[in-house]
Design a protein around this motif. Structure first.
Motif, PDB file in Angstrom:
ATOM      1  N   LYS A 102      38.695  49.464  31.864  1.00 39.58           N
ATOM      2  CA  LYS A 102      38.905  50.793  32.459  1.00 39.58           C
ATOM      3  C   LYS A 102      38.229  50.883  33.820  1.00 39.58           C
ATOM      4  CE  LYS A 102      39.536  53.243  28.106  1.00 39.58           C
ATOM      5  NZ  LYS A 102      38.976  54.193  27.137  1.00 39.58           N
ATOM      6  N   SER A 103      37.025  50.341  33.942  1.00 41.03           N
ATOM      7  CA  SER A 103      36.328  50.404  35.230  1.00 41.03           C
ATOM      8  C   SER A 103      37.021  49.523  36.272  1.00 41.03           C
ATOM      9  CB  SER A 103      34.852  50.038  35.082  1.00 41.03           C
ATOM     10  OG  SER A 103      34.691  48.683  34.773  1.00 41.03           O
ATOM     11  N   LEU A 104      37.585  48.385  35.864  1.00 45.86           N
ATOM     12  CA  LEU A 104      38.308  47.526  36.800  1.00 45.86           C
ATOM     13  C   LEU A 104      39.515  48.249  37.399  1.00 45.86           C
ATOM     14  CD1 LEU A 104      38.266  44.067  34.991  1.00 45.86           C
ATOM     15  CD2 LEU A 104      37.137  44.643  37.145  1.00 45.86           C
ATOM     16  N   ARG A 105      40.135  49.101  36.611  1.00 47.28           N
ATOM     17  CA  ARG A 105      41.297  49.846  37.106  1.00 47.28           C
ATOM     18  C   ARG A 105      40.918  50.812  38.226  1.00 47.28           C
ATOM     19  NH1 ARG A 105      43.033  48.013  32.366  1.00 47.28           N
ATOM     20  NH2 ARG A 105      45.242  47.808  31.960  1.00 47.28           N
ATOM     21  N   GLU A 106      39.630  51.159  38.300  1.00 45.78           N
ATOM     22  CA  GLU A 106      39.142  52.052  39.344  1.00 45.78           C
ATOM     23  C   GLU A 106      38.652  51.297  40.580  1.00 45.78           C
ATOM     24  OE1 GLU A 106      39.575  55.314  38.911  1.00 45.78           O
ATOM     25  OE2 GLU A 106      40.418  54.777  36.961  1.00 45.78           O
ATOM     26  N   MET A 107      38.504  49.980  40.469  1.00 46.55           N
ATOM     27  CA  MET A 107      38.012  49.167  41.585  1.00 46.55           C
ATOM     28  C   MET A 107      39.166  48.724  42.478  1.00 46.55           C
ATOM     29  SD  MET A 107      35.249  46.759  39.684  1.00 46.55           S
ATOM     30  CE  MET A 107      33.924  47.415  38.721  1.00 46.55           C
ATOM     31  N   ALA A 108      38.828  48.260  43.681  1.00 45.41           N
ATOM     32  CA  ALA A 108      39.846  47.884  44.662  1.00 45.41           C
ATOM     33  C   ALA A 108      40.669  46.671  44.244  1.00 45.41           C
ATOM     34  CB  ALA A 108      39.198  47.641  46.020  1.00 45.41           C
ATOM     35  N   GLY A 109      40.061  45.560  43.944  1.00 41.36           N
ATOM     36  CA  GLY A 109      40.800  44.368  43.573  1.00 41.36           C
ATOM     37  C   GLY A 109      41.605  43.775  44.724  1.00 41.36           C
ATOM     38  N   ILE A 110      42.390  42.758  44.422  1.00 41.48           N
ATOM     39  CA  ILE A 110      43.259  42.082  45.385  1.00 41.48           C
ATOM     40  C   ILE A 110      44.692  42.472  45.029  1.00 41.48           C
ATOM     41  CG2 ILE A 110      44.062  39.836  46.225  1.00 41.48           C
ATOM     42  CD1 ILE A 110      41.216  38.784  45.260  1.00 41.48           C
ATOM     43  N   GLU A 111      45.392  43.083  45.982  1.00 36.79           N
ATOM     44  CA  GLU A 111      46.730  43.609  45.705  1.00 36.79           C
ATOM     45  C   GLU A 111      47.823  42.560  45.868  1.00 36.79           C
ATOM     46  OE1 GLU A 111      47.675  46.904  44.860  1.00 36.79           O
ATOM     47  OE2 GLU A 111      45.543  47.390  44.654  1.00 36.79           O
ATOM     48  N   ILE A 112      48.716  42.519  44.894  1.00 36.22           N
ATOM     49  CA  ILE A 112      49.969  41.793  45.009  1.00 36.22           C
ATOM     50  C   ILE A 112      51.005  42.876  45.293  1.00 36.22           C
ATOM     51  CG2 ILE A 112      51.684  40.339  43.847  1.00 36.22           C
ATOM     52  CD1 ILE A 112      49.006  38.911  44.433  1.00 36.22           C
ATOM     53  N   THR A 113      51.569  42.841  46.488  1.00 39.24           N
ATOM     54  CA  THR A 113      52.433  43.907  46.976  1.00 39.24           C
ATOM     55  C   THR A 113      53.906  43.523  46.812  1.00 39.24           C
ATOM     56  OG1 THR A 113      50.737  44.384  48.611  1.00 39.24           O
ATOM     57  CG2 THR A 113      52.875  45.403  48.959  1.00 39.24           C
ATOM     58  N   PRO A 114      54.694  44.388  46.180  1.00 36.90           N
ATOM     59  CA  PRO A 114      56.103  44.046  45.952  1.00 36.90           C
ATOM     60  C   PRO A 114      56.901  43.973  47.245  1.00 36.90           C
ATOM     61  CG  PRO A 114      55.692  46.317  45.319  1.00 36.90           C
ATOM     62  CD  PRO A 114      54.362  45.712  45.665  1.00 36.90           C
TER      63      PRO A 114
END
Length: 128
Positions: A54-66
């Motif tokens: 749940k906390s990871l879903r709130e973090m930025a992360g690395i985006e894979i953009t469609p």
């Protein structure tokens, strides 16, 4: 951060997804992973792992953009599976995506490399 999950077989659609040219290219460029054609599905089975997801879903992360309209954005985090296999945790931006579900992409078959099967418990270290 460590999350744990039980391996299970899901729909089998992710193997084709990670081999789409623009998806594969983004994994290579953004995460330095040439993805094996498939993902490992894990289901978090303890409260601590669920809280971490749940906390990871709130973090930025690395985006894979469609790059096609029928696909969604996915957030990724670098991981180390069982302290041995580098990969990425994929969290698609889908409204009904199960909170306990984890998909791991790696440059190798994680099941074959680690000698594991459905029902086995794995530990995933989220890397900075």
């Amino acid at each position: 951060m460590i999350v744990k999950g039980v391996i299970y077989t899901d729909l089998g659609e992710a193997g084709g997804f990670v081999q789409i040219d623009w998806v594969k290219r983004q994994f290579q460029e953004k995460l330095a992973i040439d993805p094996f054609p498939g993902t490992l599905n894990l289901r978090a089975d303890d409260d601590e792992s669920l809280a971490h997801l749940k906390s990871l879903r709130e973090m930025a992360g690395i985006e894979i953009t469609p790059q096609e309209k029928d696909f969604c954005t996915a957030k990724c985090f670098r991981v180390l599976v069982e302290g041995k296999v580098p990969g990425a945790l994929i969290l698609p931006h889908v409204a009904d995506y199960p909170v306990e579900k984890m998909e791991i992409v790696a440059p190798v078959s994680i099941k074959q490399t680690l000698g594991v099967k459905d029902g086995d418990l794995l530990s995933i270290e989220i890397l900075p």
